[in-house]
Scaffold this motif. Structure first.
Motif, PDB file in Angstrom:
ATOM      1  N   TYR A  74      77.954 116.403 -15.479  1.00  0.00           N
ATOM      2  CA  TYR A  74      77.577 115.467 -14.433  1.00  0.00           C
ATOM      3  C   TYR A  74      77.689 114.055 -14.999  1.00  0.00           C
ATOM      4  O   TYR A  74      77.179 113.762 -16.086  1.00  0.00           O
ATOM      5  N   ASN A  98      84.387 115.130  -8.488  1.00  0.00           N
ATOM      6  CA  ASN A  98      83.955 115.122  -7.097  1.00  0.00           C
ATOM      7  C   ASN A  98      82.537 114.573  -7.014  1.00  0.00           C
ATOM      8  O   ASN A  98      81.709 114.818  -7.910  1.00  0.00           O
ATOM      9  N   ILE A  99      82.261 113.858  -5.930  1.00  0.00           N
ATOM     10  CA  ILE A  99      80.908 113.359  -5.692  1.00  0.00           C
ATOM     11  C   ILE A  99      80.057 114.508  -5.161  1.00  0.00           C
ATOM     12  O   ILE A  99      80.430 115.175  -4.195  1.00  0.00           O
ATOM     13  N   VAL A 118      87.053 112.240  -6.245  1.00  0.00           N
ATOM     14  CA  VAL A 118      87.159 111.011  -7.021  1.00  0.00           C
ATOM     15  C   VAL A 118      88.573 110.929  -7.590  1.00  0.00           C
ATOM     16  O   VAL A 118      89.032 111.855  -8.258  1.00  0.00           O
ATOM     17  N   ILE A 129      78.393 112.637 -10.007  1.00  0.00           N
ATOM     18  CA  ILE A 129      79.767 113.135  -9.924  1.00  0.00           C
ATOM     19  C   ILE A 129      79.912 114.356 -10.816  1.00  0.00           C
ATOM     20  O   ILE A 129      79.517 114.326 -11.988  1.00  0.00           O
ATOM     21  N   ILE A 163      74.686 107.576  -7.924  1.00  0.00           N
ATOM     22  CA  ILE A 163      75.730 108.487  -7.472  1.00  0.00           C
ATOM     23  C   ILE A 163      75.986 109.505  -8.586  1.00  0.00           C
ATOM     24  O   ILE A 163      76.081 109.147  -9.753  1.00  0.00           O
ATOM     25  N   ARG A 201      84.756 112.525  -1.013  1.00  0.00           N
ATOM     26  CA  ARG A 201      84.077 113.228  -2.107  1.00  0.00           C
ATOM     27  C   ARG A 201      84.981 113.360  -3.330  1.00  0.00           C
ATOM     28  O   ARG A 201      84.498 113.329  -4.465  1.00  0.00           O
ATOM     29  N   TYR A 249      86.704 104.953  -1.536  1.00  0.00           N
ATOM     30  CA  TYR A 249      86.695 106.009  -2.536  1.00  0.00           C
ATOM     31  C   TYR A 249      86.503 105.466  -3.942  1.00  0.00           C
ATOM     32  O   TYR A 249      86.742 104.291  -4.223  1.00  0.00           O
ATOM     33  N   VAL A 295      74.506 111.368  -3.554  1.00  0.00           N
ATOM     34  CA  VAL A 295      74.335 109.911  -3.540  1.00  0.00           C
ATOM     35  C   VAL A 295      72.965 109.614  -2.959  1.00  0.00           C
ATOM     36  O   VAL A 295      72.557 110.203  -1.955  1.00  0.00           O
TER      37      VAL A 295
END
Length: 441
Positions: free
Chosen positions: A105, A81-82, A12, A92, A90, A10, A70, A85
């Motif tokens: 986001y 951070n993710i 990034v 983030i 996706i 999660r 990743y 999905v």
């Protein structure tokens, strides 16, 4: 090169991270042909347009789960951070350096090769919703009113009286579209996903709240979005969430969609009540329907797992923890064997260090693959995002995001000792055209 599913960390990475280049996995860059900033005005809009323009999204893909893949953001100067999905999309959560109090986001769509940046409410319950009629359209849905986030009511965040939406296909300002929900008794949200025309918000200690995607995409905002609730097949344990000596629910439970066909739930006992190590049991259920409830599919103890083909020399002093569901294989669940801290008298059981990550074939009683984690990373998610990347990847690249092939050509020596990129362009001289002689008859 394009695994049908992947296990993503999660967190990034960024090019500021010391461990950014610590892995042996090659770095690929995700194409972004269409970049737009929504919801910001004035100086912020200009600044964020420049940041988005220079941003590079990278991915390091492992060949086979449960090895970890990743994402990385290069030249972005951010913490990320993710949060969600769904197939090609996706989402983030992003904080730029120097603006840690302002969250955005970042939304990447591998099908459209698009990158979007929008303001984010201070919550982490955003979900990707897709209508029943196709996968091209989607919306981000959030259950928390941005103006109310952070206010407390007896220790719990106050629930909003609206659902907030943003649709990339809509010209409306992000989160300006609101729906009236009939919320059930919502608690916390540990997982979110869209499946078979419904959106699901999962509390791993209590149950699942869901609503119809058609109701969310209905243009009539006066209609109330009705919610349903599905209890878990285990005893509810909401009182355990904030206990000092209890692990986070994701340490021993998970829920998700398998093969796009059904919802599955996995739980490991011994985290809420004392259970001898060898008797700790992994149990997997399948959701038959909203009204039909759950059906138990698989159950095996740690002692049974020791006898599985492929367990080999993995230590028997470690506990199963951090389960993940395979999104493609109906027979597989991913587990971690790790060290733990335990106090039997005060009942304390906390995972500490992951030693092995492996794939268990529950139908054939074998351990298919196992890996030793290169580093500690337990906040993971399994998804099929990787299978949509065939036309989106550029690379492999160096850690600066420059494709290796391009870099090789730039450094390839010429005969005169220079580089190819330094060679002058010499126009070709045209040869004089010769006239054809015609014979007389």
């Amino acid at each position: 090169m394009f695994p049908s599913e992947c296990v993503l960390e999660r967190r990034v990475r960024s090019d500021d991270d010391q461990d950014f280049a610590s892995t042996s996995l090659p770095l690929f860059i995700l194409k972004c042909d269409d970049r737009k900033v929504h919801g910001y005005t004035g100086d912020k809009l200009e600044i964020y347009n420049q940041r988005l323009k220079g941003m590079v999204i990278g991915v390091r893909l492992a060949d086979t789960p449960p090895a970890v893949s990743y994402l990385a953001i290069l030249r972005g100067g951010s913490f990320a951070n993710i949060v969600a999905v769904d197939k090609t999309v996706i989402v983030i959560s992003l904080w730029f350096h120097g603006e840690e109090r302002l969250m955005s986001y970042l939304i990447y769509d591998a099908a459209a090769l698009s990158l979007r940046l929008i303001p984010a409410p201070w919550s982490s319950s955003v979900c990707i919703a897709r209508p029943c009629h196709g996968d091209d359209d989607y919306a981000l849905v959030d259950t928390m009113n941005p103006l109310m986030a952070g206010k407390e009511n007896n220790g719990f965040l106050r629930q909003s009286d609206s659902l907030f939406l943003w649709r990339p296909s809509s010209p409306s300002r992000p989160w300006s579209e609101k729906k009236k929900p009939s919320f059930p008794d919502l608690h916390e949200t540990d997982a979110r996903f869209s499946f078979n025309g419904h959106v699901y918000w999962v509390d791993l200690l209590c149950g699942v709240s869901y609503c119809s995607c058609d109701a969310l995409f209905d243009d009539d905002n006066s209609r109330v979005v009705k919610f349903g609730f599905i209890p878990l097949p285990v005893d509810p344990g909401a009182h355990h969430r904030y206990a000092d000596r209890m692990a986070e629910p994701a340490a021993y439970r998970a829920m998700g969609v398998v093969r796009g066909s059904f919802i599955r739930f996995v739980s490991i006992d011994g985290f809420e009540d004392y259970v001898k190590l060898k008797k700790r049991t992994v149990t997997v259920w399948k959701l038959l329907g909203h009204d039909e409830g759950w059906e138990k599919e698989h159950e095996f103890s740690l002692k049974t797992l020791w006898g599985f083909q492929g367990f080999d020399n993995m230590s028997k002093d470690l506990s199963p923890m951090h389960p993940l569901l395979s999104t493609k294989d109906t027979d597989v669940v991913y587990l971690v064997l790790g060290e733990y801290q335990e106090d039997r008298f005060n009942f304390e059981f906390l995972p500490s260090v992951a030693r092995y990550r492996f794939a268990v074939d529950m139908r054939n009683n074998i351990v298919r693959t196992s890996v030793r984690p290169e580093e500690e990373c337990n906040e993971l998610l399994s998804c099929i995002f990787s299978q949509y990347l065939r036309k989106a990847l550029v690379g492999p690249c160096d850690d600066g995001g420059i494709p290796m092939e391009k870099k090789r050509k730039m450094k390839e020596p010429r005969r005169d000792g220079g580089n190819l990129t330094e060679a002058p362009i010499i126009p070709m001289k045209k040869k004089p055209r010769r006239r054809r002689k015609h014979r007389c008859c």
